[in-house]
Design a protein around this motif. Structure first.
Motif, PDB file in Angstrom:
ATOM      1  N   ASP A  36      -5.727   9.237   7.546  1.00 11.69           N
ATOM      2  CA  ASP A  36      -6.698   8.672   8.507  1.00 11.69           C
ATOM      3  C   ASP A  36      -6.081   7.713   9.518  1.00 11.69           C
ATOM      4  O   ASP A  36      -6.781   7.173  10.371  1.00 11.69           O
ATOM      5  N   ARG A  82      -4.780   4.712   9.199  1.00 15.20           N
ATOM      6  CA  ARG A  82      -4.827   3.257   8.993  1.00 15.20           C
ATOM      7  C   ARG A  82      -3.421   2.716   8.711  1.00 15.20           C
ATOM      8  O   ARG A  82      -2.572   3.430   8.178  1.00 15.20           O
ATOM      9  N   SER A  83      -3.191   1.452   9.054  1.00 15.51           N
ATOM     10  CA  SER A  83      -1.861   0.861   8.935  1.00 15.51           C
ATOM     11  C   SER A  83      -1.909  -0.454   8.170  1.00 15.51           C
ATOM     12  O   SER A  83      -2.893  -1.210   8.257  1.00 15.51           O
ATOM     13  N   THR A  84      -0.819  -0.717   7.426  1.00 15.83           N
ATOM     14  CA  THR A  84      -0.664  -1.970   6.693  1.00 15.83           C
ATOM     15  C   THR A  84       0.735  -2.497   6.961  1.00 15.83           C
ATOM     16  O   THR A  84       1.717  -1.757   6.823  1.00 15.83           O
ATOM     17  N   ALA A 114       0.853  -1.185   0.000  1.00 16.16           N
ATOM     18  CA  ALA A 114       0.000   0.000   0.000  1.00 16.16           C
ATOM     19  C   ALA A 114       0.890   1.237   0.000  1.00 16.16           C
ATOM     20  O   ALA A 114       2.092   1.158   0.271  1.00 16.16           O
ATOM     21  N   SER A 115       0.323   2.382  -0.319  1.00 18.75           N
ATOM     22  CA  SER A 115       1.057   3.652  -0.268  1.00 18.75           C
ATOM     23  C   SER A 115       0.934   4.261   1.121  1.00 18.75           C
ATOM     24  O   SER A 115      -0.026   3.993   1.849  1.00 18.75           O
ATOM     25  N   GLY A 116       1.912   5.086   1.495  1.00 20.21           N
ATOM     26  CA  GLY A 116       1.877   5.746   2.794  1.00 20.21           C
ATOM     27  C   GLY A 116       3.259   6.076   3.292  1.00 20.21           C
ATOM     28  O   GLY A 116       4.211   6.221   2.515  1.00 20.21           O
ATOM     29  N   HIS A 124       1.883   3.523   7.235  1.00 26.20           N
ATOM     30  CA  HIS A 124       0.792   4.272   7.846  1.00 26.20           C
ATOM     31  C   HIS A 124       0.174   5.234   6.827  1.00 26.20           C
ATOM     32  O   HIS A 124       0.886   5.907   6.077  1.00 26.20           O
ATOM     33  N   ASP A 125      -1.152   5.287   6.830  1.00 26.94           N
ATOM     34  CA  ASP A 125      -1.861   6.295   6.048  1.00 26.94           C
ATOM     35  C   ASP A 125      -1.736   7.626   6.788  1.00 26.94           C
ATOM     36  O   ASP A 125      -2.180   7.739   7.932  1.00 26.94           O
ATOM     37  N   LYS A 141       2.525   2.113  -3.431  1.00 24.31           N
ATOM     38  CA  LYS A 141       2.242   0.690  -3.601  1.00 24.31           C
ATOM     39  C   LYS A 141       3.100   0.135  -4.733  1.00 24.31           C
ATOM     40  O   LYS A 141       3.173   0.710  -5.818  1.00 24.31           O
TER      41      LYS A 141
END
Length: 341
Positions: free
Chosen positions: A282, A284-286, A254-256, A278-279, A307
């Motif tokens: 907002d 959110r974390s991946t 994912a991007s972040g 981390h986003d 990503k």
């Protein structure tokens, strides 16, 4: 019997002397004259010819400093054979703080080069014809690219006994068995019978003391193994060379903004969390998860990732924990050793 002299460009270097030769290369658009500096040390005694080069990619600075320190070593007064030291091959990229040439070409895809071709072909030809083809051996110094860092390691054709012997003498703990892509210096040199070892360490546009010390230590160790330099008074400790069986980049799911949980040289298991993306909006974390067992030999130094970005480079070894142990022991040896500045 006096040893024969060597000629490079329009300069003759006699046995027991040294010279700095400026090889003409295509001008910049300012038309003020451009040249590639080559330092030649021609020993009184017979021995191999070795080139050591840096900045084939213009933003790779560690090798430039390694060669600066190499040139200052008093031990070179005892040299057997001939050393060609080229601190900056890609002078155009170096002046612009960029990896590439002004036309965006990668010089390390244009060897052996040719006269009358592109700027990359012309520059490659000057270096290859005047330096590489005069030598039996070479050491090519590199760093990571595009905001990526590399753990100090060796790359080369490990199926060639001479290259393997150089790699073992260099002393870096890890190696990748790679013969080089078409157009690379290693591949072209191999076609001409020149054995070349590539040393990867650090990141572009930055000096890294550990990588610099490791490079200088490795070069002098190879020169000792080739009997170009007498062995030091104290025998150097070496760690067993671990050769990777495979390697792959772990890409961002994912991007972040990435926060690493693992570091260069660390052994990781399949499924282990390497870090978190981390986003920034907002929260959110991946998780970034290791796709295989292995040792991290490269990573991205930027926090921002898209990503699909290559974030961590993992090499697989038959004994990955031993590979990490070799890295740890090597790190202590390099930083504890006295080194020329």
């Amino acid at each position: 019997m006096t040893r024969a002299s060597v000629t490079i460009g329009d300069t003759t270097v006699h046995a027991g002397s040294r010279a700095t030769v400026l090889l003409p290369v295509p001008d910049t658009f300012l038309r003020q004259g451009s040249a590639m500096p080559v330092h030649v040390f021609h020993g009184r005694r017979e021995g191999p010819s070795l080139f050591v080069c840096a900045a084939i990619h213009g933003d790779e600075l560690n090798g430039v400093e390694v060669i600066r320190r190499l040139l200052r070593l008093k031990r070179l007064n005892q040299l057997a054979g001939t050393l060609y030291a080229i601190p900056i091959v890609n002078i155009y990229g170096f002046m612009a703080n960029t990896r590439y040439l002004p036309d965006r070409r990668d010089l390390n895809r244009f060897f052996p080069g040719k006269e009358g071709g592109s700027l990359a072909s012309e520059l490659a030809s000057v270096f290859f014809e005047n330096v590489v083809k005069k030598c039996g051996y070479g050491i090519d110094l590199h760093t990571g690219s595009n905001h990526r860092r590399n753990l100090p390691h060796i790359r080369g054709d490990m199926e060639d006994p001479a290259v393997l012997a150089m790699a073992e003498a260099f002393g870096a703990p890890l190696a990748l068995d790679l013969s080089g892509l078409e157009g690379s210096l290693r591949a072209a040199a191999k076609e001409s019978g020149v054995r070349v070892l590539l040393f990867e360490a650090g990141e572009p546009l930055r000096f890294d003391e550990f990588s610099i010390r490791a490079g200088l230590r490795g070069i002098t160790s190879v020169m000792e193994s080739l009997n170009m330099l007498p062995a030091g008074k104290r025998k150097r400790r070496q760690v067993p060379l671990q050769i990777a069986t495979d390697r792959a980049w772990c890409r961002a799911p994912a991007s972040g903004l990435f926060r690493a949980a693992a570091k260069l040289g660390q052994h990781v298991g399949q499924g282990e969390v390497l870090g978190t993306i981390h986003d920034p909006i907002d929260g959110r974390s991946t998780n970034l998860v290791a796709p295989r067992d292995g040792v991290i030999i490269g990573d991205q130094s930027l926090a921002s990732v898209y990503k699909g970005d290559a974030v961590m480079h993992i090499a697989r070894f038959d004994a990955p924990r031993q590979a990490q142990a070799s890295v740890d022991e090597y790190s202590e040896m390099v930083m504890d050793a006295r080194v020329a500045r």
